[in-house]
Design an enzyme around this catalytic site. Structure first.
Site, PDB file in Angstrom:
ATOM      1  N   TYR A 145       4.995  -5.896  14.325  1.00  0.00           N
ATOM      2  CA  TYR A 145       6.028  -4.796  14.121  1.00  0.00           C
ATOM      3  C   TYR A 145       5.947  -3.839  15.217  1.00  0.00           C
ATOM      4  O   TYR A 145       4.662  -3.105  15.301  1.00  0.00           O
ATOM      5  CB  TYR A 145       5.983  -4.546  12.679  1.00  0.00           C
ATOM      6  CG  TYR A 145       6.733  -5.317  11.725  1.00  0.00           C
ATOM      7  CD1 TYR A 145       8.315  -5.582  11.629  1.00  0.00           C
ATOM      8  CD2 TYR A 145       5.807  -5.831  10.587  1.00  0.00           C
ATOM      9  CE1 TYR A 145       8.443  -6.333  10.898  1.00  0.00           C
ATOM     10  CE2 TYR A 145       6.571  -6.700   9.784  1.00  0.00           C
ATOM     11  CZ  TYR A 145       7.818  -6.997   9.773  1.00  0.00           C
ATOM     12  OH  TYR A 145       8.441  -7.942   9.034  1.00  0.00           O
ATOM     13  N   LYS A 187     -13.508   2.164 -15.015  1.00  0.00           N
ATOM     14  CA  LYS A 187     -12.308   2.513 -15.187  1.00  0.00           C
ATOM     15  C   LYS A 187     -11.364   1.852 -13.934  1.00  0.00           C
ATOM     16  O   LYS A 187     -11.969   1.181 -12.925  1.00  0.00           O
ATOM     17  CB  LYS A 187     -11.882   3.866 -15.198  1.00  0.00           C
ATOM     18  CG  LYS A 187     -12.500   4.776 -13.894  1.00  0.00           C
ATOM     19  CD  LYS A 187     -12.331   6.083 -13.719  1.00  0.00           C
ATOM     20  CE  LYS A 187     -13.074   6.914 -12.611  1.00  0.00           C
ATOM     21  NZ  LYS A 187     -12.216   8.077 -12.372  1.00  0.00           N
TER      22      LYS A 187
HETATM   23  C1  PLP Z   1     -16.058  11.959 -14.949  1.00  0.00           C
HETATM   24  C2  PLP Z   1     -16.721  10.798 -13.527  1.00  0.00           C
HETATM   25  N1  PLP Z   1     -17.948  10.397 -13.993  1.00  0.00           N
HETATM   26  C3  PLP Z   1     -18.434   9.468 -12.900  1.00  0.00           C
HETATM   27  C4  PLP Z   1     -17.770   9.025 -12.102  1.00  0.00           C
HETATM   28  C5  PLP Z   1     -18.088   7.792 -11.358  1.00  0.00           C
HETATM   29  O1  PLP Z   1     -18.090   8.383  -9.833  1.00  0.00           O
HETATM   30  P1  PLP Z   1     -18.855   7.469  -8.759  1.00  0.00           P
HETATM   31  O2  PLP Z   1     -17.730   6.224  -8.518  1.00  0.00           O
HETATM   32  O3  PLP Z   1     -18.643   8.314  -7.462  1.00  0.00           O
HETATM   33  O4  PLP Z   1     -20.064   6.907  -9.100  1.00  0.00           O
HETATM   34  C6  PLP Z   1     -16.269   9.298 -11.945  1.00  0.00           C
HETATM   35  C7  PLP Z   1     -15.412   8.887 -10.874  1.00  0.00           C
HETATM   36  O5  PLP Z   1     -14.122   9.140 -10.506  1.00  0.00           O
HETATM   37  C8  PLP Z   1     -15.750  10.364 -12.898  1.00  0.00           C
HETATM   38  O6  PLP Z   1     -14.563  10.589 -12.835  1.00  0.00           O
END
Ligand code: PLP
Length: 358
Positions: free
Chosen positions: A255, A35
């Site tokens: 800055y 994602k």
């Molecule tokens: C439901 C879910 N599973 C797995 C993950 C993966 O987590 P990580 O990046 O800490 O391995 C996420 C990440 O936010 C998540 O929202």
């Protein structure tokens, strides 16, 4: 010469990190979390590089990028449907859906599609952010299993851990106990572990593991703890020096004149700033690499540039390479200086930064 900032993405390192996930969870299926544009690394190139058993995304739009890019593996929408109308596209593209709330369940019951439909029922075992409370889960499961589309498809049971990044926090034990109790004796496949749990808690691995950050090579554990596996950094945020100037003791830099040269010294300017996603709140002293040697930020981060105290790299010249994080400089270390986490650094790299894949 075009503006020299680049995010170099090492796809071999990405594959190496997936192999570490597989080694740590033998026989389990791996749902690679891609994602947020593959945590800023580029959704489609990341998915194409990874022979994962499935890919988890945050929205229908991200899922469609994968399907349009000919990714045929299972794709899971981690937050499920945001509106009932999304169901049609989810069915057409055989997207798996998390079901975390009553309103989503009702949309499915009302539409009652033919399917097949692959659903992941999300239980809230203690994070208190999305999911059915354990005492509601049995009823939700029964209603989902009654849907013909699910009978033609599948149901998986999942939950998410709040504190797995700290292996000493016993909250993970409590969530694991709640998940185990709520799913005991049920035949559906189960999924609990994120990267941190996958690497540190064999008892959380169940049928599907869901690694995200470890694939991209940053440590899944809280700051200061070494990574539990030899992960390789995937993204290097790189640029070049566009100025090297001799400044005098007492000259202020950047800055707000917030930083003053403590002695006569060389100060460089590198072409990358918060407009590229480098954190503006990274303070003076945050490490950078100039020609592979450690130097540090001087003064405030600007939109397009950062100033660098070159006392650690005295031979530096205009055009020399600067690494802001990546190979030789862990993003976790930069993140700790900036009061954030590597996840945010990666996701924050802006669209104007070209990604170079190799
Ligand atoms: C439901 C879910 N599973 C797995 C993950 C993966 O987590 P990580 O990046 O800490 O391995 C996420 C990440 O936010 C998540 O929202």
């Amino acid at each position: 010469m075009s503006r020299p900032v680049r995010a170099r993405i090492d796809l071999q390192a990405l594959r190496h990190n997936l192999s570490l996930a597989r080694e740590a969870a033998p026989g389990r299926r791996v749902m690679a979390v891609v994602k947020a544009d593959g945590y800023g690394h580029g959704l489609l190139p990341v998915a194409r590089a990874l022979a994962a058993d499935g890919f988890a995304v945050a929205s229908l739009e991200e899922a469609l990028v994968l399907r349009e890019g000919a990714i045929e593996a299972p794709v899971l929408l981690l937050a499920g449907l945001f509106e009932a109308a999304e169901l049609e596209a989810a069915l057409a593209h055989r997207l798996a859906l998390v079901v975390h709330a009553e309103h989503q369940l009702q949309w499915l019951e009302r539409a009652n599609p033919d399917g097949p439909l692959d659903l992941w029922l999300k239980l809230d075992t203690g994070m208190h952010r999305l999911g059915f409370a354990p005492e509601q889960a049995a009823g939700a499961r029964r209603r989902l299993l009654a849907l013909p589309a699910v009978q033609r498809g599948s149901l998986t049971l999942m939950s998410h851990l709040a504190c797995a990044d700290d292996p000493e926090d016993d909250y993970t034990d409590r969530q694991l106990a709640a998940f185990t109790a709520a799913t005991a004796g049920l035949q559906e496949p189960r999924s609990l572990a994120n990267s941190a749990a996958l690497l540190t808690r064999p008892d959380t691995r169940f049928d599907w593991v869901r690694p995200g950050i470890m694939l991209y090579g940053a440590s899944p554990l809280v700051a200061g703890r070494p990574s539990p596996a030899p992960l390789q950094p995937v993204m290097s945020l790189e640029t070049r020096l566009v100025e090297v100037a001799q400044r005098r003791r007492g000259d202020c830099i950047g800055y707000g004149c917030s930083w003053t040269c403590p002695e006569d010294m060389a100060v460089g300017v590198a072409a990358a700033g918060y407009g590229d996603g480098y954190p503006r709140h990274a303070p003076a002293g945050t490490p950078v690499l100039v020609n592979g040697r450690r130097a540090s930020l001087a003064g405030r981060v600007s939109m397009d540039t950062v100033c660098i105290d070159l006392r650690g790299a005295p031979a530096a010249r205009v055009g020399d390479p600067v690494v802001l994080w990546g190979e030789g400089l862990p993003a976790d270390e930069v993140a700790a200086h900036a009061g954030t986490i590597a996840y945010e650094l990666f996701c924050g790299v802006t669209a104007r930064v070209p990604r170079d894949y190799g």
